[in-house]
Write a protein that holds these residues in place. Structure first.
Motif, PDB file in Angstrom:
ATOM      1  N   THR B 123       0.843  -1.212   0.000  1.00  0.00           N
ATOM      2  CA  THR B 123       0.015  -0.160   0.056  1.00  0.00           C
ATOM      3  C   THR B 123       0.871   1.242   0.051  1.00  0.00           C
ATOM      4  O   THR B 123       1.921   1.367   0.752  1.00  0.00           O
ATOM      5  N   GLY B 124       0.552   2.179  -0.893  1.00  0.00           N
ATOM      6  CA  GLY B 124       1.582   3.295  -0.907  1.00  0.00           C
ATOM      7  C   GLY B 124       0.764   4.557  -0.619  1.00  0.00           C
ATOM      8  O   GLY B 124      -0.555   4.619  -0.866  1.00  0.00           O
ATOM      9  N   GLY B 125       1.660   5.603  -0.141  1.00  0.00           N
ATOM     10  CA  GLY B 125       0.881   6.776   0.040  1.00  0.00           C
ATOM     11  C   GLY B 125       1.557   7.902   0.279  1.00  0.00           C
ATOM     12  O   GLY B 125       3.012   7.656   0.544  1.00  0.00           O
ATOM     13  N   ILE B 126       1.295   9.090  -0.069  1.00  0.00           N
ATOM     14  CA  ILE B 126       2.197  10.139  -0.366  1.00  0.00           C
ATOM     15  C   ILE B 126       1.581  11.392   0.804  1.00  0.00           C
ATOM     16  O   ILE B 126       0.456  11.516   0.746  1.00  0.00           O
ATOM     17  N   TYR B 127       2.587  11.709   1.364  1.00  0.00           N
ATOM     18  CA  TYR B 127       2.388  12.882   2.333  1.00  0.00           C
ATOM     19  C   TYR B 127       3.587  13.779   2.324  1.00  0.00           C
ATOM     20  O   TYR B 127       4.574  13.134   2.461  1.00  0.00           O
ATOM     21  N   GLY B 128       3.189  15.012   1.995  1.00  0.00           N
ATOM     22  CA  GLY B 128       4.400  15.904   1.987  1.00  0.00           C
ATOM     23  C   GLY B 128       5.391  15.652   0.856  1.00  0.00           C
ATOM     24  O   GLY B 128       5.040  15.487  -0.088  1.00  0.00           O
ATOM     25  N   GLU B 129       6.429  15.404   1.466  1.00  0.00           N
ATOM     26  CA  GLU B 129       7.598  15.153   0.425  1.00  0.00           C
ATOM     27  C   GLU B 129       7.895  13.780   0.375  1.00  0.00           C
ATOM     28  O   GLU B 129       9.069  13.298  -0.367  1.00  0.00           O
ATOM     29  N   ASN B 130       7.372  12.940   1.073  1.00  0.00           N
ATOM     30  CA  ASN B 130       7.902  11.664   1.062  1.00  0.00           C
ATOM     31  C   ASN B 130       6.649  10.501   0.566  1.00  0.00           C
ATOM     32  O   ASN B 130       5.441  10.716   0.782  1.00  0.00           O
ATOM     33  N   LEU B 131       7.280   9.378   0.165  1.00  0.00           N
ATOM     34  CA  LEU B 131       6.449   8.264  -0.151  1.00  0.00           C
ATOM     35  C   LEU B 131       6.416   7.390   0.799  1.00  0.00           C
ATOM     36  O   LEU B 131       7.473   6.929   1.321  1.00  0.00           O
ATOM     37  N   PHE B 132       5.270   6.860   1.218  1.00  0.00           N
ATOM     38  CA  PHE B 132       5.383   5.841   2.537  1.00  0.00           C
ATOM     39  C   PHE B 132       4.778   4.693   1.644  1.00  0.00           C
ATOM     40  O   PHE B 132       3.876   4.521   1.254  1.00  0.00           O
ATOM     41  N   LEU B 133       5.479   3.213   2.195  1.00  0.00           N
ATOM     42  CA  LEU B 133       5.016   2.295   1.551  1.00  0.00           C
ATOM     43  C   LEU B 133       4.750   1.421   2.800  1.00  0.00           C
ATOM     44  O   LEU B 133       5.686   1.247   3.547  1.00  0.00           O
ATOM     45  N   PHE B 134       3.690   0.481   2.492  1.00  0.00           N
ATOM     46  CA  PHE B 134       3.550  -0.482   3.679  1.00  0.00           C
ATOM     47  C   PHE B 134       3.419  -1.980   2.797  1.00  0.00           C
ATOM     48  O   PHE B 134       2.409  -2.089   2.015  1.00  0.00           O
ATOM     49  N   ILE B 135       4.441  -2.620   3.117  1.00  0.00           N
ATOM     50  CA  ILE B 135       4.656  -3.953   2.616  1.00  0.00           C
ATOM     51  C   ILE B 135       4.234  -5.147   3.411  1.00  0.00           C
ATOM     52  O   ILE B 135       4.767  -5.104   4.450  1.00  0.00           O
ATOM     53  N   GLN B 136       3.260  -5.795   2.969  1.00  0.00           N
ATOM     54  CA  GLN B 136       2.808  -7.052   4.128  1.00  0.00           C
ATOM     55  C   GLN B 136       3.150  -8.162   3.102  1.00  0.00           C
ATOM     56  O   GLN B 136       2.681  -8.424   2.012  1.00  0.00           O
ATOM     57  N   VAL B 137       3.952  -9.191   3.658  1.00  0.00           N
ATOM     58  CA  VAL B 137       4.415 -10.517   3.126  1.00  0.00           C
ATOM     59  C   VAL B 137       3.928 -11.608   4.023  1.00  0.00           C
ATOM     60  O   VAL B 137       4.013 -11.699   5.101  1.00  0.00           O
ATOM     61  N   LYS B 138       3.412 -12.621   3.338  1.00  0.00           N
ATOM     62  CA  LYS B 138       2.719 -13.974   3.944  1.00  0.00           C
ATOM     63  C   LYS B 138       3.970 -14.648   3.486  1.00  0.00           C
ATOM     64  O   LYS B 138       4.176 -15.065   2.496  1.00  0.00           O
ATOM     65  N   ASP B 139       4.574 -15.473   4.585  1.00  0.00           N
ATOM     66  CA  ASP B 139       5.631 -16.040   4.538  1.00  0.00           C
ATOM     67  C   ASP B 139       5.694 -17.121   5.485  1.00  0.00           C
ATOM     68  O   ASP B 139       5.707 -16.468   6.884  1.00  0.00           O
ATOM     69  N   ASP B 140       5.787 -18.127   5.303  1.00  0.00           N
ATOM     70  CA  ASP B 140       5.744 -19.108   6.541  1.00  0.00           C
ATOM     71  C   ASP B 140       7.172 -19.372   7.190  1.00  0.00           C
ATOM     72  O   ASP B 140       7.180 -19.863   8.296  1.00  0.00           O
ATOM     73  N   GLN B 141       7.906 -19.133   6.346  1.00  0.00           N
ATOM     74  CA  GLN B 141       9.567 -19.162   6.784  1.00  0.00           C
ATOM     75  C   GLN B 141      10.153 -17.793   6.743  1.00  0.00           C
ATOM     76  O   GLN B 141      10.631 -17.480   5.635  1.00  0.00           O
ATOM     77  N   ILE B 142      10.532 -17.103   7.631  1.00  0.00           N
ATOM     78  CA  ILE B 142      11.112 -15.997   7.429  1.00  0.00           C
ATOM     79  C   ILE B 142      12.644 -16.291   7.753  1.00  0.00           C
ATOM     80  O   ILE B 142      13.091 -16.779   8.850  1.00  0.00           O
ATOM     81  N   GLN B 143      13.416 -15.951   6.723  1.00  0.00           N
ATOM     82  CA  GLN B 143      14.788 -16.295   7.087  1.00  0.00           C
ATOM     83  C   GLN B 143      15.515 -14.738   7.048  1.00  0.00           C
ATOM     84  O   GLN B 143      15.491 -13.965   6.169  1.00  0.00           O
TER      85      GLN B 143
END
Lengths: 231, 698
Positions: B123-143
Motif C-alpha cells: 500500500t502506498g501513500g504520499i504525504y508532504g515530500e515522502n512516499l510511504f510504503l507498507f509492504i505485507q508479506v505472507k511467508d511461513d518461513q522468514i529467514q
C-alpha cells in the motif's frame, strides 16, 4: 168476419210459415216485405193486428216508423214486435213505442197464437165495455182484468205488455206463493232464459214504481223465484 | 347480474387509463435519462478533448501510462504523516485497498506456479515530500540475513527498483533486516548503505511486514518492487514483483490535472480521470447523497411508484474512491476505445456514469490506425432532478386518472340506475296489465321516449291493445254467433210448427218429432250462448244497493237445499246473527252463487256436501263455495273463467254446460270490484271457488 192480420217481415220463409199458421187458425193474413209496401197498404185500410219485424232489410228504423204510423192512426190496434236479436228487447221496449209485446223470432207458433187470441179478446172486451162476466183479480191496490188485458194500480192504468201481464197474473193469483222462473215462463207463454225473466220483472217493477214509488209487492226469493206480497 | 353491476364491471375498463399513463411515464423517464446521459457524455467529451489537445496534460498522462499486465504502485493521498513503526495502525485510518503483487518467478516450475504460501501486498501513500510504503508479506518461513555478504541472497528480502540516477539507468536497492527492527537499505551493486530509505521490519502472524519512507525528491517518478523468499528445496528464489526487474511510474493523483478538470465539474456531477490501467489520476466535483437529495418520497409512495413504474433495480455504485482503481465496465470500455453509460443506485440516488477515452490529439492526425487511449474521463451524475420530475408527473397522473375513473364509474352507475329504473317501471306496468285470469287492463303507460326502450314500450302497448280487442272479440263470439243463428232457427222452428198440422205417415211423424226436438235443443243452446251478453246487459242496468250477505246466503242455502235435494248444503259464517254488509246487486250476487252452486253440483257425487262460507278479513269479505270431487287441472287455471271453457270431468249434465257459468260468475264479481279464483284443496279432496269483495266502507 175473419180478422185481418198484417205481417211485415222481410225474411220470406219465416213470413210464409207465420202466414200459414195464422190462416190455419181462421185468420186472414197479408204479408208485406218492406216498409213502403206496408205503408201503402195501411193507407188504404188498417188491419186488425200487425206483426212487425224490427230489422226490415237495410232499414233499421223501419219497424219503429211503421209502429208510429199505425199508432197515429189507431190507438188500440194491437202491434207485436219481432226481433232476431234478444239483446234489443230491452232497448226496444225502453223506447215505449206503444207496442203490445216484444218477442224474439224463435217464438213457437203456439205461443204466438196464444198472444194473438188474447189480444183479440181484449179488443172485443173494449168494444163491449158493459159485459159483467169479466174476470178480475183484485189484490189490494191491484186490479187485473184478464178479458180486457189491462192492469190498474191504485186506479191508474199500468201500461204492461202481454208477456208482463201474464207474469203479474201468475204471481198475483197466488199471493205469497213463490213462483220459480220456469213457472213464470210457462205462464207468460214464452221460452226464455232466467235473465230475461229477471229483466221483465225489473221492467214490471219500474212501471209500477213510476205510478207508486212505494211499490214493493213483487219480492225476490233468492235462488227460488218471485212472489207477490200483498201488504 | 343486474344492469348496474354489468356497467360497473365495464367501467373497470377505464382503469386502462392509469395503466397507459404509467407506460407513458416510464417511456418519458427513459427518454429523459437518455437525454441526461447525452448531456454528461458531452461534458466528458469536452474534458477529454480539452485534455487531449493540451500538451502539458498529455505529457502528464503519458507519464502515468503503464504497461497492461503490470502492477504499478499507486500512491494514495495521505492526510497526515505516517509513523514508521512497522505496524499498519496509521494505515487503518484510510480504507485504501492494498495491491497484491503477482508472482514473477521465471524458473522452470512454469508460469502457472502459484505458491499460496507466499503472497505480498503493498500500500502506498504520499504525504508532504515522502512516499510511504507498507509492504505485507505472507511467508511461513522468514529467514533473516546474518551476514553482510550479499553474494547470494538466501534470505527474505525486498528489492527496490528505481530510475533516479542522473543518467536514468535502473538502480536497485536491497532492503534487509537481521531481526525485527530497522531495516538496512543498500545499493545493490555499489554496496553502499542508502540512508535516505528509512523503514521498520516487523513480524506478523502470517509473515513479516515492512514500512518504508522514501523521499520523493530523491526517488523520482518511478519505482519497482520485488519481494523475494528463498526456497531451500528449490534452490531458487521465488519472487514477487511489480514488473520483472523494472521500475514503473508511481501512479498518484496529479494536481495539475485536477485543476484542469475542476472547471468542468459542478454540484451534481463528479469527474474522474483515470490512467490507462484505470488508476485515479484526478478527481473533481461531488455527488453527496444526503446533500443532493431534494426529493424524499414517503416509503409507501415510493413503493407504489416502484411497482407502478416498474423501475429497474440498479446495481449499487461501487465507489472506487477507496481503491483508487476503476475497473467497472464503463472504464474498461473507455480504455478500449468505446464510450459507455451505465446506471447505478447509490443510496437513495440514481447515478449515471459515463466514460470517454482521452486520445492524444497533439500527434499528427494522419496516424493510420486508431490510436489507443492514453487515459479516460469518467463522469458521474445523479438523476435526482429527473426523479423529481417523474414523481410529480406520476402524482398528477394518479390524481387525474382517479378523477376520471371515478367520474366515469359514477356516470355509468347513474345511467345504469336510470335505465334499470325505466326497465323496472316497464316491467311493473307489464305485469299489472294482465292479471291472473288473463284479463287485460287498460292504462298501460306508453313511453314517449325515442330510444329502444320507448319503442319496446310502444310495441308492448300495441300488443296489449290487439290482445284486448281479440279477447273481447272472442268473448262476444258466442253471442254473435247466436244472433246470426236465430233467424235460420226461427225458420226451422216455424216450419216444423206448421208441419204439426199436416197429416203425416207414422214415419214422417217420427222424423218430424225428432227434428222438433233437435230444433228445441238448438234453441236452448243458442239461449245459453247469448246468456253471457244478457248478463252484461243486466249488469249494466242493475242498481247498486247495500246487501246483507248473512241473510242472503241463509236464504240461498235453504233454496238450494230445496232445489237440489240429493245434495247437502252447509253454510258457515263467523257469526249467525250479525249482518255482513257489502255493496252491490243482490240479484246479481244470487245469480253468481247460482252459477257456482250449479257448477259444484254437477261435479260432485250425490249426497256429498257442498259448503258455502263467508269470512271477514281486514280489507275483504271472502265468499267461498266448496265441493268434493275431481280436481281442477293445474295449468289451465287462467282459462277457467273464460267463456265456453269446461275443464273438469263431468259425471252428469242436467242441462247444457257451455262453460258459461264461471264466466258469468267472473263478470258479476268484476262488477262488484271483487276477484274470483278457483283452486284445489290442499288434501286433494275437492275444489274451492273463492270470491273476494272489498268491504263496505261504513
Amino acid at each position: 168476419m175473419p180478422r185481418h192480420i198484417a205481417i211485415v217481415e222481410d225474411e220470406p220463409a219465416i213470413a210464409e210459415n207465420y202466414c200459414d199458421a195464422f190462416r190455419r187458425n181462421g185468420y186472414e193474413v197479408s204479408h208485406y216485405s218492406s216498409r213502403p209496401e206496408a205503408l201503402g197498404a195501411f193507407t188504404k185500410g188498417l188491419p186488425d193486428l200487425a206483426v212487425i219485424d224490427i230489422g226490415l232489410g237495410e232499414d233499421v228504423e223501419g219497424g219503429f216508423e211503421l209502429c208510429r204510423e199505425l199508432r197515429s192512426r189507431s190507438a188500440e190496434l194491437p202491434i207485436i214486435f219481432l226481433t232476431a236479436r234478444d239483446s234489443e228487447l230491452d232497448t226496444v221496449s225502453g223506447l215505449r213505442l206503444g207496442a203490445d209485446d216484444y218477442l224474439t223470432k224463435d217464438i213457437s207458433q203456439v205461443h204466438m197464437l196464444a198472444r194473438i187470441t188474447a189480444l183479440f179478446r181484449r179488443i172485443d172486451a173494449l168494444r163491449e165495455p158493459d159485459k159483467t162476466t169479466e174476470q178480475e183479480v183484485l189484490r189490494g191496490a191491484l186490479r187485473l182484468n184478464m178479458d180486457r188485458m189491462c192492469v190498474e194500480w191504485q186506479q191508474q192504468v199500468v201500461d204492461l205488455t202481454i208477456t208482463e201481464l201474464w207474469i203479474v197474473h201468475a204471481l198475483a193469483q197466488h199471493p205469497g206463493h213463490v213462483k220459480n222462473r220456469q213457472q213464470l215462463m210457462d205462464a207468460a207463454n214464452v221460452v226464455l232464459d232466467d235473465n230475461t225473466i229477471t229483466s221483465h220483472i225489473k221492467r214490471i217493477r219500474r212501471k209500477f214504481q213510476a205510478l207508486d214509488p212505494q211499490f214493493d209487492c213483487i219480492q225476490t226469493a233468492y235462488g227460488m223465484g218471485y212472489r207477490w206480497n200483498s201488504p | 347480474m343486474g344492469l348496474r353491476s354489468q356497467l360497473l364491471l365495464l367501467s373497470l375498463l377505464t382503469l386502462a387509463l392509469p395503466w397507459a399513463g404509467c407506460q407513458t411515464i416510464q417511456e418519458m423517464e427513459k427518454a429523459l435519462r437518455a437525454g441526461q446521459a447525452n448531456a454528461f457524455q458531452a461534458t466528458a467529451r469536452a474534458v477529454a478533448a480539452r485534455l487531449g489537445s493540451d500538451p502539458q496534460s498529455i505529457a502528464i498522462l503519458k507519464s502515468q501510462q503503464t504497461p497492461n499486465q503490470s502492477t504499478p504502485i499507486y500512491a494514495n493521498t495521505l492526510s497526515a504523516e505516517i509513523i514508521i513503526d512497522g505496524y499498519d495502525d496509521d494505515w487503518r485510518n484510510y480504507s485504501y485497498t492494498p495491491q497484491s503483487l503477482p508472482s514473477a518467478s521465471d524458473d522452470f516450475h512454469g508460469a502457472n506456479f502459484q505458491d499460496t504460501d507466499f503472497q505480498g501486498t503493498v500500500t502506498g501513500g504520499i504525504y508532504g515530500e515522502n512516499l510511504f510504503l507498507f509492504i505485507q508479506v505472507k511467508d511461513d518461513q522468514i529467514q533473516y540475513t546474518t551476514t553482510t555478504e550479499f553474494a547470494e541472497l538466501n534470505f527474505d528480502h525486498i528489492i527496490l527498483h528505481t530510475e533516479n540516477s542522473p543518467d536514468l539507468s535502473p538502480q536497485q536497492y536491497l532492503i534487509t533486516s537481521g531481526a525485527p527492527g530497522y531495516i538496512t537499505a543498500r545499493h545493490l551493486g555499489a554496496g553502499k548503505v542508502e540512508h535516505r530509505i528509512q523503514g521498520v521490519w516487523q513480524e506478523w502472524q502470517g509473515g513479516y511486514q515492512v514500512e518504508l519512507r522514501l523521499p520523493m525528491s530523491w526517488l523520482g517518478a518511478k519505482l519497482g518492487l520485488t519481494i523475494a523468499s528463498p526456497e531451500p528445496t528449490l534452490q531458487s528464489t521465488t519472487t514477487l514483483s511489480t514488473q520483472i526487474a523494472a521500475a514503473l511510474p508511481i501512479i498518484t493523483q496529479q494536481d495539475q490535472l485536477t485543476n484542469n478538470i475542476e472547471i468542468f465539474a459542478n454540484d451534481s456531477s463528479r469527474l474522474t480521470l483515470i490512467s490507462n490501467q484505470g488508476w485515479t489520476l484526478a478527481k473533481a466535483g461531488n455527488i453527496d447523497a444526503s446533500a443532493l437529495s431534494v426529493y424524499k418520497p414517503r416509503y409507501l409512495m415510493e413503493n407504489i411508484y416502484r411497482i407502478a413504474l416498474r423501475s429497474e433495480t440498479l446495481p449499487t455504485l461501487n465507489n472506487p474512491s477507496q481503491r483508487g482503481r476503476f475497473d467497472s465496465t464503463e472504464a474498461v470500455n473507455a480504455l478500449a476505445g468505446n464510450e459507455k453509460v451505465s446506471w447505478y443506485q447509490y443510496e437513495s440516488l440514481r447515478i449515471g456514469r459515463g466514460a470517454i477515452p482521452i486520445y492524444d490529439h497533439s500527434s499528427s492526425h494522419n496516424t493510420a490506425d486508431h490510436a489507443q487511449p492514453i487515459a479516460a474521463v469518467i463522469i458521474e451524475q445523479s438523476t435526482d432532478t429527473i426523479l423529481a420530475l417523474t414523481n410529480s408527473a406520476f402524482n398528477r397522473l394518479l390524481l387525474y386518472s382517479f378523477l376520471t375513473v371515478g367520474l366515469a364509474s359514477f356516470a355509468l352507475l347513474a345511467y345504469a340506475s336510470w335505465l334499470s329504473l325505466r326497465i323496472r317501471k316497464f316491467n311493473a306496468a307489464a305485469q299489472r296489465a294482465v292479471d291472473d285470469n288473463g284479463k287485460i287492463y287498460n292504462g298501460f303507460p306508453v313511453s314517449k321516449n325515442r330510444d329502444e326502450l320507448g319503442d319496446l314500450s310502444r310495441s308492448y302497448s300495441k300488443l296489449l291493445q290487439r290482445l284486448r280487442s281479440y279477447t273481447s272479440y272472442l268473448e262476444t263470439l258466442a253471442s254473435k254467433l247466436s244472433h246470426e243463428l236465430r233467424t235460420p232457427l226461427a225458420i226451422v222452428g216455424t216450419s216444423l210448427d206448421n208441419l204439426e198440422h199436416e197429416t203425416l205417415s207414422t214415419n214422417a211423424t217420427m222424423y218430424r218429432d225428432r227434428a222438433k226436438s233437435g230444433a228445441t235443443r238448438l234453441s236452448s243452446i243458442l239461449n245459453a250462448m247469448s246468456e253471457a251478453s244478457r248478463v252484461e246487459q243486466s249488469i249494466r242496468a242493475s242498481e247498486w244497493e247495500t246487501i246483507d250477505l248473512q241473510s242472503l246466503l241463509t236464504e240461498l242455502q235453504r233454496a238450494y237445499t230445496d232445489i237440489y235435494p240429493e245434495y247437502s248444503f252447509e253454510f258457515h259464517s263467523p257469526s249467525t246473527n250479525e249482518p255482513i254488509y257489502i255493496d252491490g246487486s243482490a240479484e246479481l250476487l244470487a245469480q253468481m252463487l247460482d252459477k257456482l252452486v250449479d257448477n259444484a253440483v254437477s261435479y260432485s257425487k250425490i249426497h256429498s256436501p257442498i259448503r258455502l262460507s263467508v269470512r271477514i278479513l281486514s280489507k275483504y269479505i271472502v265468499l267461498s263455495v266448496e265441493n268434493d270431487g275431481p280436481l281442477l287441472p293445474e295449468n289451465s287455471r287462467s282459462q277457467l273463467f273464460d267463456s265456453l271453457v269446461s275443464l273438469r270431468e263431468k259425471n252428469h249434465s242436467p242441462h247444457h254446460h257451455l262453460g258459461l257459468g264461471l264466466y258469468i260468475a267472473r263478470l258479476i264479481t268484476e262488477f262488484h270490484q271483487g276477484h274470483i279464483r278457483g283452486f284445489n284443496r290442499d288434501d286433494g279432496s275437492g275444489v274451492v271457488f273463492e270470491v273476494r269483495f272489498p268491504r263496505h266502507s261504513s
